[in-house]
Design a protein around this motif. Structure first.
Motif, PDB file in Angstrom:
ATOM      1  N   UNK A  41      82.008  46.034  73.372  1.00 32.33           N
ATOM      2  CA  UNK A  41      81.637  47.202  74.168  1.00 32.33           C
ATOM      3  C   UNK A  41      81.805  48.491  73.364  1.00 32.33           C
ATOM      4  N   UNK A  42      82.816  48.512  72.504  1.00 32.35           N
ATOM      5  CA  UNK A  42      83.046  49.697  71.667  1.00 32.35           C
ATOM      6  C   UNK A  42      82.030  49.793  70.531  1.00 32.35           C
ATOM      7  N   UNK A  43      81.369  48.676  70.198  1.00 26.38           N
ATOM      8  CA  UNK A  43      80.448  48.645  69.058  1.00 26.38           C
ATOM      9  C   UNK A  43      79.259  49.573  69.240  1.00 26.38           C
ATOM     10  N   UNK A  44      78.829  49.764  70.482  1.00 31.75           N
ATOM     11  CA  UNK A  44      77.639  50.599  70.707  1.00 31.75           C
ATOM     12  C   UNK A  44      77.877  52.060  70.340  1.00 31.75           C
ATOM     13  N   UNK A  45      79.136  52.486  70.295  1.00 31.26           N
ATOM     14  CA  UNK A  45      79.453  53.875  69.939  1.00 31.26           C
ATOM     15  C   UNK A  45      79.672  54.056  68.437  1.00 31.26           C
ATOM     16  N   UNK A  59      82.742  36.531  62.455  1.00 31.25           N
ATOM     17  CA  UNK A  59      82.858  37.884  63.003  1.00 31.25           C
ATOM     18  C   UNK A  59      81.498  38.580  62.995  1.00 31.25           C
ATOM     19  N   UNK A  60      80.546  38.085  63.799  1.00 28.39           N
ATOM     20  CA  UNK A  60      79.224  38.707  63.777  1.00 28.39           C
ATOM     21  C   UNK A  60      79.256  40.107  64.380  1.00 28.39           C
ATOM     22  N   UNK A  61      78.441  41.002  63.874  1.00 27.77           N
ATOM     23  CA  UNK A  61      78.469  42.404  64.333  1.00 27.77           C
ATOM     24  C   UNK A  61      77.651  42.637  65.611  1.00 27.77           C
ATOM     25  N   UNK A 130      71.928  44.587  67.432  1.00 29.81           N
ATOM     26  CA  UNK A 130      72.198  43.204  67.044  1.00 29.81           C
ATOM     27  C   UNK A 130      72.763  42.454  68.245  1.00 29.81           C
ATOM     28  N   UNK A 131      72.183  41.290  68.518  1.00 29.35           N
ATOM     29  CA  UNK A 131      72.580  40.484  69.674  1.00 29.35           C
ATOM     30  C   UNK A 131      72.803  39.037  69.247  1.00 29.35           C
ATOM     31  N   UNK A 132      73.502  38.253  70.075  1.00 31.17           N
ATOM     32  CA  UNK A 132      73.673  36.823  69.770  1.00 31.17           C
ATOM     33  C   UNK A 132      72.332  36.094  69.794  1.00 31.17           C
ATOM     34  N   UNK A 135      70.089  30.106  67.835  1.00 31.73           N
ATOM     35  CA  UNK A 135      69.674  29.332  66.662  1.00 31.73           C
ATOM     36  C   UNK A 135      70.117  29.938  65.343  1.00 31.73           C
ATOM     37  N   UNK A 136      70.214  31.263  65.274  1.00 30.72           N
ATOM     38  CA  UNK A 136      70.439  31.936  63.988  1.00 30.72           C
ATOM     39  C   UNK A 136      71.633  32.885  63.974  1.00 30.72           C
ATOM     40  N   UNK A 137      72.541  32.752  64.902  1.00 29.03           N
ATOM     41  CA  UNK A 137      73.758  33.562  65.038  1.00 29.03           C
ATOM     42  C   UNK A 137      73.442  34.970  65.540  1.00 29.03           C
TER      43      UNK A 137
END
Length: 196
Positions: A41-45, A59-61, A130-132, A135-137
């Protein structure tokens, strides 16, 4: 005091201990998932990052803003998805070439439509989130649709399942039910033995 059936008692207690252990493990997983969702949730900022050339599962972004230059669309896939207004349809994902042939390329959600037919888009620069991807992480969900498509629903942490607390409660209930059944069976056995 009547003798306990040793073997059955050991089996029941072992099963109950296992269920309690699984319940505790799910509580720990719930805490971990809550921390992870808070990070997402903090990633969007946070500032935009480069699209990962080789995504890793550790640790995908997820939910970070990013961009990619789709040099060429190698293939399309259509998956069920929603548009920005919540309508059901198809999300169109382009498998993009991003370099001279090395690396896995990029998965880009180009947009949404009511049809599963491939859109007319051969590539270009795309900004997005970037989203889950199953198939490709990771995949990049375009902030502005391309190829004549409509805007896809933005990725949200609400779409990530977080059932660990419910699973913990289930395991604790199973343990309690197993003990109740054991004591009821034991009581019935003792009553039958006293009448004999």
């Amino acid at each position: 005091m009547k003798r306990l059936p040793i073997f059955v008692t050991i089996i029941v207690l072992a099963a109950v201990a296992t269920m309690i252990g699984l319940g505790v493990w799910q509580l720990q997983r719930a805490e971990w998932k809550n921390d992870l969702l808070a990070t997402y949730q903090a990633a969007s900022d946070q500032p935009a990052i480069s699209y990962p050339a080789v995504p890793v599962e550790d640790n995908p972004p997820y939910f970070r803003r990013s961009s990619v230059n789709c040099l060429e669309v190698l293939a399309w896939r259509a998956v069920s998805g929603r548009n920005e207004y919540g309508q059901s349809g198809w999300a169109h994902i382009a498998h993009c070439k991003t370099s001279g042939g090395e690396g896995p390329g990029a998965q880009v959600v180009a947009g949404w439509s009511k049809s599963s037919e491939d859109p007319e888009w051969s590539g270009g620069p795309v900004d997005g989130i970037i989203a889950p991807d199953s198939l490709n992480i990771v995949r990049l969900v375009a902030s502005e649709p391309v190829g004549g498509l409509k805007k896809s629903q933005e990725p949200s942490t609400d779409d990530i399942p977080n059932n660990h607390m419910a699973y913990a409660v289930q395991w604790f209930l199973f343990a309690g039910i197993a003990l109740v059944i054991y004591f009821l069976a034991l009581r019935g056995r003792n009553k039958a033995a006293s009448k004999a």
